[in-house]
Structure formats: structure tokens, C-alpha cells
Motif scaffolding. Structure first.
Motif, PDB file in Angstrom:
ATOM      1  N   VAL A  77       7.393 -39.033   6.092  1.00  0.00           N
ATOM      2  CA  VAL A  77       7.433 -39.830   4.863  1.00  0.00           C
ATOM      3  C   VAL A  77       8.363 -39.125   3.876  1.00  0.00           C
ATOM      4  CG1 VAL A  77       5.118 -40.767   5.180  1.00  0.00           C
ATOM      5  CG2 VAL A  77       5.425 -38.627   3.935  1.00  0.00           C
ATOM      6  N   PRO A  78       8.770 -39.777   2.797  1.00  0.00           N
ATOM      7  CA  PRO A  78       9.620 -39.100   1.814  1.00  0.00           C
ATOM      8  C   PRO A  78       8.945 -37.859   1.246  1.00  0.00           C
ATOM      9  CG  PRO A  78       9.656 -41.471   1.450  1.00  0.00           C
ATOM     10  CD  PRO A  78       8.594 -41.218   2.478  1.00  0.00           C
ATOM     11  N   SER A  79       9.713 -36.820   1.071  1.00  0.00           N
ATOM     12  CA  SER A  79       9.181 -35.573   0.512  1.00  0.00           C
ATOM     13  C   SER A  79       8.754 -35.794  -0.935  1.00  0.00           C
ATOM     14  CB  SER A  79      10.235 -34.475   0.581  1.00  0.00           C
ATOM     15  OG  SER A  79      10.633 -34.248   1.918  1.00  0.00           O
ATOM     16  N   GLY A  80       7.778 -34.997  -1.360  1.00  0.00           N
ATOM     17  CA  GLY A  80       7.313 -35.093  -2.739  1.00  0.00           C
ATOM     18  C   GLY A  80       5.894 -35.604  -2.820  1.00  0.00           C
ATOM     19  N   THR A  81       5.475 -35.961  -4.022  1.00  0.00           N
ATOM     20  CA  THR A  81       4.089 -36.348  -4.289  1.00  0.00           C
ATOM     21  C   THR A  81       3.964 -37.844  -4.500  1.00  0.00           C
ATOM     22  OG1 THR A  81       3.621 -34.211  -5.328  1.00  0.00           O
ATOM     23  CG2 THR A  81       2.107 -36.012  -5.819  1.00  0.00           C
ATOM     24  N   THR A  82       2.984 -38.425  -3.840  1.00  0.00           N
ATOM     25  CA  THR A  82       2.626 -39.829  -4.006  1.00  0.00           C
ATOM     26  C   THR A  82       1.177 -39.889  -4.456  1.00  0.00           C
ATOM     27  OG1 THR A  82       4.126 -40.492  -2.217  1.00  0.00           O
ATOM     28  CG2 THR A  82       2.426 -42.075  -2.857  1.00  0.00           C
ATOM     29  N   THR A  83       0.878 -40.713  -5.442  1.00  0.00           N
ATOM     30  CA  THR A  83      -0.502 -40.852  -5.915  1.00  0.00           C
ATOM     31  C   THR A  83      -1.068 -42.179  -5.423  1.00  0.00           C
ATOM     32  OG1 THR A  83      -0.054 -39.525  -7.892  1.00  0.00           O
ATOM     33  CG2 THR A  83      -2.007 -40.936  -7.939  1.00  0.00           C
ATOM     34  N   ILE A  84      -2.159 -42.086  -4.675  1.00  0.00           N
ATOM     35  CA  ILE A  84      -2.841 -43.272  -4.150  1.00  0.00           C
ATOM     36  C   ILE A  84      -4.332 -43.100  -4.420  1.00  0.00           C
ATOM     37  CG2 ILE A  84      -3.318 -44.701  -2.127  1.00  0.00           C
ATOM     38  CD1 ILE A  84      -0.788 -43.662  -0.849  1.00  0.00           C
ATOM     39  N   ASN A  85      -4.949 -44.122  -4.973  1.00  0.00           N
ATOM     40  CA  ASN A  85      -6.388 -44.088  -5.296  1.00  0.00           C
ATOM     41  C   ASN A  85      -6.745 -42.910  -6.202  1.00  0.00           C
ATOM     42  OD1 ASN A  85      -6.487 -46.267  -3.573  1.00  0.00           O
ATOM     43  ND2 ASN A  85      -7.518 -45.204  -1.913  1.00  0.00           N
ATOM     44  N   GLY A  86      -5.782 -42.468  -7.001  1.00  0.00           N
ATOM     45  CA  GLY A  86      -6.022 -41.341  -7.892  1.00  0.00           C
ATOM     46  C   GLY A  86      -5.811 -39.985  -7.257  1.00  0.00           C
TER      47      GLY A  86
ATOM     48  N   HIS B 218       0.940 -34.939  -1.062  1.00  0.00           N
ATOM     49  CA  HIS B 218       2.249 -34.284  -1.062  1.00  0.00           C
ATOM     50  C   HIS B 218       2.781 -34.132   0.355  1.00  0.00           C
ATOM     51  CE1 HIS B 218       5.203 -30.956  -1.325  1.00  0.00           C
ATOM     52  NE2 HIS B 218       5.463 -31.496  -2.504  1.00  0.00           N
ATOM     53  N   ALA B 219       4.091 -34.350   0.506  1.00  0.00           N
ATOM     54  CA  ALA B 219       4.776 -34.127   1.780  1.00  0.00           C
ATOM     55  C   ALA B 219       5.811 -33.035   1.594  1.00  0.00           C
ATOM     56  CB  ALA B 219       5.439 -35.411   2.269  1.00  0.00           C
ATOM     57  N   ASP B 220       5.969 -32.194   2.620  1.00  0.00           N
ATOM     58  CA  ASP B 220       6.902 -31.078   2.521  1.00  0.00           C
ATOM     59  C   ASP B 220       8.350 -31.536   2.705  1.00  0.00           C
ATOM     60  OD1 ASP B 220       7.247 -31.460   5.260  1.00  0.00           O
ATOM     61  OD2 ASP B 220       6.210 -29.623   5.848  1.00  0.00           O
ATOM     62  N   ALA B 221       9.271 -30.578   2.754  1.00  0.00           N
ATOM     63  CA  ALA B 221      10.696 -30.909   2.837  1.00  0.00           C
ATOM     64  C   ALA B 221      11.042 -31.633   4.128  1.00  0.00           C
ATOM     65  CB  ALA B 221      11.531 -29.629   2.719  1.00  0.00           C
ATOM     66  N   GLN B 222      10.205 -31.465   5.157  1.00  0.00           N
ATOM     67  CA  GLN B 222      10.420 -32.161   6.428  1.00  0.00           C
ATOM     68  C   GLN B 222       9.721 -33.522   6.471  1.00  0.00           C
ATOM     69  OE1 GLN B 222       9.725 -28.688   6.376  1.00  0.00           O
ATOM     70  NE2 GLN B 222      11.955 -28.504   6.548  1.00  0.00           N
ATOM     71  N   GLY B 223       9.077 -33.895   5.373  1.00  0.00           N
ATOM     72  CA  GLY B 223       8.412 -35.197   5.316  1.00  0.00           C
ATOM     73  C   GLY B 223       7.044 -35.215   5.966  1.00  0.00           C
ATOM     74  N   ARG B 224       6.425 -34.033   6.153  1.00  0.00           N
ATOM     75  CA  ARG B 224       5.096 -33.961   6.762  1.00  0.00           C
ATOM     76  C   ARG B 224       4.035 -33.776   5.668  1.00  0.00           C
ATOM     77  NH1 ARG B 224       6.758 -28.894  10.449  1.00  0.00           N
ATOM     78  NH2 ARG B 224       7.163 -28.200   8.309  1.00  0.00           N
ATOM     79  N   PRO B 225       2.930 -34.520   5.729  1.00  0.00           N
ATOM     80  CA  PRO B 225       1.880 -34.324   4.724  1.00  0.00           C
ATOM     81  C   PRO B 225       1.377 -32.885   4.766  1.00  0.00           C
ATOM     82  CG  PRO B 225       1.507 -36.331   5.986  1.00  0.00           C
ATOM     83  CD  PRO B 225       2.607 -35.595   6.677  1.00  0.00           C
ATOM     84  N   ASP B 226       1.381 -32.212   3.616  1.00  0.00           N
ATOM     85  CA  ASP B 226       0.939 -30.815   3.627  1.00  0.00           C
ATOM     86  C   ASP B 226      -0.135 -30.510   2.583  1.00  0.00           C
ATOM     87  OD1 ASP B 226       2.508 -30.897   1.343  1.00  0.00           O
ATOM     88  OD2 ASP B 226       3.669 -29.093   1.827  1.00  0.00           O
ATOM     89  N   SER B 227      -0.454 -31.458   1.694  1.00  0.00           N
ATOM     90  CA  SER B 227      -1.570 -31.212   0.786  1.00  0.00           C
ATOM     91  C   SER B 227      -2.047 -32.526   0.174  1.00  0.00           C
ATOM     92  CB  SER B 227      -1.189 -30.234  -0.325  1.00  0.00           C
ATOM     93  OG  SER B 227      -0.308 -30.821  -1.249  1.00  0.00           O
TER      94      SER B 227
END
Length: 243
Positions: free
Chosen positions: A68-77, A81-90
Motif C-alpha cells: 500500500v502507499p507508504s505513510g499513515t492512513t486513519t481508518i475508524n479512528g 502506518h506502512a513502511d517505505a516498502q509499502g508494508r503495514p508496520d504499525s
């Protein structure tokens, strides 16, 4: 299948007339259910789940690819976050956002993410939620990682989520902060080698941390028991003892 063509020129006897579906009690509902059954069943792969087409279509949107795109997405509050490789990491549930409410599990998406482990020659992995479905965690790639099923996702990690429920009921959402992070051993794999789950409970004005790190692999019974014992000790110190 089309009806056979009559061999006789004589007019066929009229078929019995049935009342229209809308005129029969429950007829319209039965018609809708039959239509839904015909249109709503889709086979995925042999041995995989069969689910309604609408859910499968949603899964294609929620799981469009391995990353997925790197960075933070807010869903349901929740901050995913996804890392530079686009993997969910937190995934972070700030104080006041955690709720006991099913998010609507998407079996197609979770199965698909679980199979991302196949490329590493690994089997028996689920698409594990970072923020659990029971906390309104969304079944989207941003919140799902391949997680070993029979030792981690459905056993020790589930035990942590159950401890979170106890703390949430004891102290309330404003007192509870929840974070889950996934650690990847290199830049190419899609499978974390560790999953860390952290909860901070502010009880009687004092913060108490529950902090567990789970190896993302098959675990022996002794390893599972040791992890769960550590969890129970920490949760009890936070005022959320196992009953």
C-alpha cells in the motif's frame, strides 16, 4: 436450459398459473433470496473460502495488491502506518478510540494476505489484524499482515487481545492506549518475523504498560505457555487480572 421444441403442431396445454411472487406470502422475499444465492456465490481457488460476490468485490478494493502507499492512513479512528516498502508496520489506537465493536471481517482479504507468506515458502499463515476485528479494526491491507495461524494469530496474540478487552472494561477507553507493530527482517519479505503488542492503561492516575513481543512462527506449547504467563503477570499489574 431452453425448453424442448414440440414435435406436434397441436397447441400445448396451458401451464398451471401460479400466483405472482409478490402476491404469495413471503414470495418476494424468497425470490430475492434465490436471486442473491445465484448472483452472490463466487468460488475463489480450490480449497479456499466461498463468499458472496459483493464481499469478494470489496476485498479486491481493500486488498488491491501486496503493498500500500507508504505513510499513515486513519481508518475508524486508528492510525495505520506502512513502511517505505509499502508494508503495514504499525497500528495505533490513541486513548479514547478503542471500542468493543466488530469491524466486519472480510474473509477474502484476510485469506489473501495470509497467502502472501507463500512466496517465502511458508504455510499456515492467516491475514492477522493489527487492530483486531473485535475492536472495529478494518479488514484492509493497511491493517493486515501475514501472521502464523495456529500459534500466534489464533493463540498468543488472541490472548493479548483478550487482555485488552479486560482492561478496556475495567478502566474504559480514555484510559487505554493500544499499539501493534510489525518488524520485518529485510526489505523484500512481506512476512514480519516479530509482532509487538503494547497497551498502556492509566489506572488510578498511574500509567501501567503491558508490552509483549511475539515471534511470528510456529511455537511449541512451552513457548506459548511462557508468553501467556508473562502476559497474565503484566495485565494483572495493570489492574486487569485474568478471571
Amino acid at each position: 436450459m431452453p425448453a424442448p421444441v414440440p414435435t406436434s403442431t397441436a397447441a400445448p396445454a396451458p401451464a398451471p398459473v401460479r400466483p405472482a411472487a409478490a402476491a404469495r406470502p413471503g414470495g418476494r422475499l424468497r425470490s430475492l433470496l434465490r436471486a442473491g444465492a445465484l448472483l452472490g456465490i463466487v468460488g475463489v481457488l480450490a480449497g479456499s473460502l466461498v463468499m458472496p460476490a459483493s464481499a469478494a468485490s470489496a476485498a479486491l478494493l481493500d486488498c488491491p495488491g501486496e503493498t500500500v502507499p507508504s505513510g499513515t492512513t486513519t481508518i475508524n479512528g486508528y492510525q495505520l502506518h506502512a513502511d517505505a516498502q509499502g508494508r503495514p508496520d504499525s497500528a495505533l489506537a490513541p486513548a479514547g478510540t478503542l471500542v468493543e465493536q466488530p469491524g466486519g471481517r472480510d474473509s477474502a482479504c484476510t485469506a489473501r494476505v495470509g497467502h502472501y507468506a507463500d512466496r517465502d515458502g511458508l504455510t499456515g499463515y492467516d491475514g492477522g489484524h493489527l487492530i483486531a476485528d473485535r475492536f472495529n479494526g478494518p479488514s484492509v491491507r493497511e491493517n493486515l499482515v501475514p501472521m502464523q495461524g495456529t500459534s500466534v494469530n489464533r493463540v498468543v496474540f488472541l490472548a493479548f487481545e483478550t487482555a485488552v478487552v479486560r482492561c478496556l472494561r475495567q478502566w474504559g477507553a480514555p484510559a487505554t492506549t493500544y499499539r501493534v507493530s510489525a518488524h520485518y527482517p529485510n526489505n523484500s519479505t512481506l512476512v514480519p518475523d516479530q509482532v509487538r503488542a503494547q497497551m498502556t492503561v492509566t489506572a488510578s492516575g498511574q500509567p501501567h504498560d503491558v508490552d509483549m513481543t511475539y515471534p511470528n512462527k510456529a511455537l511449541s506449547k512451552a513457548e506459548r505457555d511462557a508468553l501467556n504467563k508473562d502476559l497474565d503477570t503484566q495485565a494483572a499489574a495493570a489492574g486487569c487480572p485474568k478471571k
